[in-house]
Design a protein around this motif. Sequence first.
Motif, PDB file in Angstrom:
ATOM      1  N   ARG A  59       0.855  -1.183   0.000  1.00 55.43           N
ATOM      2  CA  ARG A  59       0.000   0.000   0.000  1.00 55.43           C
ATOM      3  C   ARG A  59       0.889   1.230   0.000  1.00 55.43           C
ATOM      4  O   ARG A  59       1.869   1.309   0.742  1.00 55.43           O
ATOM      5  N   LEU A  60       0.593   2.190  -0.867  1.00 55.58           N
ATOM      6  CA  LEU A  60       1.434   3.369  -1.000  1.00 55.58           C
ATOM      7  C   LEU A  60       1.662   4.031   0.359  1.00 55.58           C
ATOM      8  O   LEU A  60       0.712   4.254   1.124  1.00 55.58           O
ATOM      9  N   GLY A  61       2.919   4.316   0.633  1.00 50.77           N
ATOM     10  CA  GLY A  61       3.285   4.996   1.857  1.00 50.77           C
ATOM     11  C   GLY A  61       3.441   4.110   3.067  1.00 50.77           C
ATOM     12  O   GLY A  61       3.870   4.572   4.127  1.00 50.77           O
ATOM     13  N   SER A  62       3.125   2.819   2.933  1.00 50.07           N
ATOM     14  CA  SER A  62       3.207   1.906   4.069  1.00 50.07           C
ATOM     15  C   SER A  62       4.490   1.084   4.002  1.00 50.07           C
ATOM     16  O   SER A  62       4.927   0.680   2.922  1.00 50.07           O
ATOM     17  N   ALA A  63       5.060   0.826   5.157  1.00 52.24           N
ATOM     18  CA  ALA A  63       6.262  -0.008   5.221  1.00 52.24           C
ATOM     19  C   ALA A  63       5.926  -1.459   5.509  1.00 52.24           C
ATOM     20  O   ALA A  63       6.818  -2.312   5.538  1.00 52.24           O
TER      21      ALA A  63
END
Length: 706
Positions: A217-221
């Motif tokens: 998910r964009l922005g998630s690590a």
Amino acid sequence: MHPRPHHPSTSPHSSPGAPSGPAPQPGADVHSRASAPRLPLVEELHGHAVADPYRWLEDADSPETLHWQQIQDELWLQHAAGLSNRFRFRTRIKNLSAVGSTTAPLWRGDRCFVLRQEPAQEHPVLFVDDVPLLDPQQLDPTGSTNLDSWQPSPDGSLVAYQLSSGGTEQARLFVLDVATGNLVDGPIDGCRYSPVAWLPDGESFYYVRFRHVLRHRLGSADDLQVLPGEASYGLELSADGRWLTISAVRGSGNDLWLADLSKDEPPAVIQKDVDAITLLSVGPDGRLYVVTTRDAPTGRICIGDPEEPLVWHDFVPADPEAPLSSLAVLDKVVLVGRTRRALGEIVVHDLVTGRRLGEVELPGAGSVGSLTSRPEGGYEAWFSYTDSVTPAAIFKYDASTARTTRWSDPPGAIGELDAETQELEYRSADGTVLRMLVIAKPGRSGPRPAILYGYGGFGQSLTPTYSAFALAWVEAGGVFVTANLRGGGEGGEDWHRAGTLGGKQKVFDDYIAAAEFLIAEGWTSTDRLALCGESNGGLLVGAAVTQRPELFAAAVCSAPLLDMVRYELSGLGANWVPEFGSASDPVAFEHLLSYSPYHRVVPGVKYPAVLFTVFGGDTRVDPLHARKMCAALQYATDSDRPIVFRLDQTSGHGPRPASTSIALAADILAFLSTHTTPPTTSSGDHPTPAQHGSPGEVGSFGWAGL
């Protein structure tokens, strides 16, 4: 790494001790400076005493290897300075390659994405709607950064792309906002040529990182693991975002899963431990399309319902003479790309019944690239076309009118070329009929300097392509020959498998038979015949040079595999066991040792002139193969023909800057012309090569097969 119980050491760079004092070598004085110390290292492997005197050269960073490399650099520079036509070749190849390149479009929403390379550019640039979006040269003015892969989101508002540097192909993934040019996510490392399957919302995608399938998910690590286990995975998502197809290479076949993302369920197993290659795709019409070599070595197309993915029925049967190459599902027809006698064709089939309706008109007899169409279907499909004298252009087929039109030309232009092609048949040692493509000036006869190019592995087909490398040689009065060998894909999966594992010697026999045919038919002679091959093709050249050295005047061995006893221990070698076999298996070991070029070098033999070209950033085939083989030949040869080693420290196995490719190709042709009785040219001729094909493809001095 799988266990290798019969290898005394599993370290790819292990050495039992520092080399001591140079041993005398029987070669000519020209090689005396290059004489490398020989270790008295002999190992007992499966009942064989296997010598490995240059094991110490596996360690690229040892003081001894660095000293050896310094000597090789000096010898190459000294030899290159004497190649009188080197810069004429470089000028001509630059001119012939100034056509640039462009790709078939990839449509996402209303946006059109293409790669385009202008004649003066070092790398292709990603365009969206004719506006530059990603230019590797702007990101890194040194030219060492490559755009390895890219995939737009479903609406075209974002692009996930991968960059690597120094030719290593060890990419990091980024996400870019198309409208603003701002970075949205990344870098994410461990994404070597990772497939990316975007979800419809443009907020998440599936991808492969460190050989694991993950959901990001964009922005998630915190990525979600989708499947356990490492593999070489492929991913594809249906246009509606519901169906995710996952494939994993397993031996000579692949495993398959299908996930219904509308349900909270793990992916369902579709194929596992089956000795066949099968690809799944849910088309814009909602049907499941299955392309498989199961019971069809050249490939057949089946259809089914993704709700019942184990139930298929035949849609387009196999053509035993023409392997499948691509597929495009349009609103009323299905287009099927095939390769017949190494030439491309596109057949039109009815969408409902699969019945053959006709063929797509093509510009000529040549190569057809993969078909692209809009994800939602429509009436249009795009493809590239090229042949031996025609730079690749993009064409559009409109199914509503059954017409083919030229859609996009390469950005540059060339004049009329004085070359013609012939397809010839010849027989291998066991009587198998093979084909070769010969490019030469029209109206010439008699033995001429000739380059015999081949690959013969990994199911890769060698089809006609515009090659400034080949055309520069032909313009100078030479003959350029591409041999279709077993192990390639020209005849389907059976043809490929015939040249693998215990059948690998058949590939070398095919190549040698091609050389004998060219000599017997008067195209060339032993003092004018040169070999050229890259990667797996470098193994081909090494085998031919050590098995029939008297046939050839010169050879270029580029990024080669040559120590087949230890190939699994370095680079990506462990991935190639299905192709070659493992030295830990006694039966496979017998085959590997029987043809391993490094182990077939014999002192006192008059070997041809050999140029090794290797790349410091190569993470596929470690340059240790070429170092060891070069040292062995320099020690052993009883000829005054040179054995030299050209290292490009800043490039790798795949794509590289255009100027670097031009310099490499010019050096190769200059070397071969010097050692094959150079073609006679007038002062107005400019014998000069460029890349053989486009970077990253087989035959391009940027290798994809391995």
